[in-house]
Enzyme design. Structure first.
Site, short mmCIF file in Angstrom:
data_model
loop_
_atom_site.label_atom_id
_atom_site.label_comp_id
_atom_site.label_asym_id
_atom_site.label_seq_id
_atom_site.Cartn_x
_atom_site.Cartn_y
_atom_site.Cartn_z
N SER A 210 0.83 -1.20 0.00
CA SER A 210 0.00 0.00 0.00
C SER A 210 0.87 1.26 0.00
CB SER A 210 -0.96 -0.03 1.20
OG SER A 210 -1.94 0.94 1.08
N ASP A 297 -9.40 -5.58 -5.35
CA ASP A 297 -8.75 -4.40 -4.78
C ASP A 297 -8.22 -3.50 -5.90
OD1 ASP A 297 -7.60 -2.63 -2.92
OD2 ASP A 297 -5.70 -3.74 -2.91
N HIS A 331 -7.60 -5.64 0.46
CA HIS A 331 -6.33 -4.90 0.47
C HIS A 331 -5.28 -5.50 1.40
CE1 HIS A 331 -4.01 -1.42 -0.67
NE2 HIS A 331 -3.85 -1.03 0.58
#
Length: 351
Positions: A210, A297, A331
């Protein structure tokens, strides 16, 4: 002969008229006084509140973007990784620059679990030279290195026989300072140099998740500018700030919804506080790259970044592994996939 009627005005009638006129004047004066008060209040706001918000609002937005104040899971002592079944892990603090102390966990390969019991920092550092690959895991925003999915990644890598170092960036967890893009990149670069100085010829691989994909690619580019190339980079749940303006800058709506507000409150990202130009970084990177992304995602982001990276290098050095959306990993859940260990092992063996 008609008589003229004489009407006498007594004092009480005259007084009543004066009272009515006075009341009318007061009523007319009240609106003007009300507007005067509002005008004074507006001046106070402009002179005092606006300058204050000019200083504090970008800082507030920055906190909300990194979400580093949300230190979940709660009530976890970060100095005791053994409480999270990481009893072959040591907690340490490194100084990435003056005034910045980083909390870092070092987990050794699982085969050394028993030997690691009761060992000190010197022993853990010496193990970095045992020839096993070393992973530096750069996590995303929100929470600390104790988050469930981050602990899960450390356990997967340790089970594969790899070392894992998981830092909390400045401002996160028990690390000091405040997060900025430049600061996070400095922290990651420092940890990389620290590991390289102690790991001999062992492979050193950066795994970014991320927000960490932005930090990781920034770090890789900084290394290439120094004439160095990281052995490998893994990008999980990557984002592209060039295409994801709203998710990456969640308060950008504030600036286009109220035209002109940018004059008083400059956009924080205009000062390069959190840009993370992953797409541009990929064009400059010259190391093997593995993208990991769940189909539920925003898989199109990873696909687009993969194409950019392949164009900059080739399909042999840049891979994309996607995970079926029906698995519900979203995620943060890829660490649970039963095929992930083999995927990681294959990538490491290719380096």
């Amino acid at each position: 002969m008609a008589r003229k009627r004489v009407v006498k005005h007594d004092g009480s009638t005259s007084a009543a008229s004066k009272v009515q006129e006075s009341t009318k004047v007061q009523k007319e004066a009240r609106p003007s006084r009300r507007w005067l008060k509002r005008g004074v209040l507006a001046i106070v706001v402009v002179l005092f509140l606006v300058p204050f918000l000019q200083t504090k609002l970008p800082e507030l937005i920055q906190h909300l973007v990194y979400s580093h104040r949300i230190r979940v899971p709660f009530f976890v002592d970060l100095s005791r990784p053994a409480d999270l079944s990481l009893n072959h892990t040591i907690n340490m603090y490194l100084t990435s620059e003056e005034g910045i102390s980083l909390g870092v966990w070092h987990t050794v390969p699982d085969r050394q679990r028993k030997e690691a019991q009761g060992k000190d920092l010197a022993w853990y550092q010496n193990t970095l030279r045992d020839g096993s690959p070393v992973f530096i895991y750069l996590h995303g925003n929100t929470g600390t290195r104790a988050a469930t999915h981050r602990v899960g990644v450390a356990k997967v890598l340790s089970a594969l026989g790899y070392h894992v170092l998981v830092p909390d960036y400045r401002g996160f967890g028990d690390s000091t300072g405040e997060p900025t893009e430049a600061g996070l990149t400095t922290d990651a670069l420092y940890l990389y140099d620290w590991v390289k100085a102690r790991s001999g010829s062992s492979l050193v691989i950066i795994w970014g998740h991320s927000l960490g994909t932005g930090v990781g690619t920034n770090t890789a580019v900084k290394l290439s500018e120094r004439g160095e190339h990281v052995d490998g980079v893994m990008l999980e749940g990557s984002f592209n700030s060039a295409l994801q303006q709203i998710p990456v800058h969640p308060f950008s709506w504030y600036y286009w919804k109220f035209p002109g507000v940018g004059y008083f409150f400059p956009e924080p990202w205009a000062e390069n506080k959190f840009v993370f130009p992953t797409e541009e970084n990929l064009k400059k990177m010259r190391c093997p790259i593995l993208f990991l992304h769940a189909e539920d995602d925003h898989i199109e982001i990873a696909q687009q970044l993969h194409e950019v990276a392949v164009s900059a290098q080739n399909a042999e050095r840049v891979k994309l592994v996607s995970f079926d959306g029906s698995l519900g990993y979203l995620h943060n859940g890829l660490y649970r996939d039963s095929h992930l260990p083999d995927i990681i092992k294959t990538f490491v063996l290719s380096l």
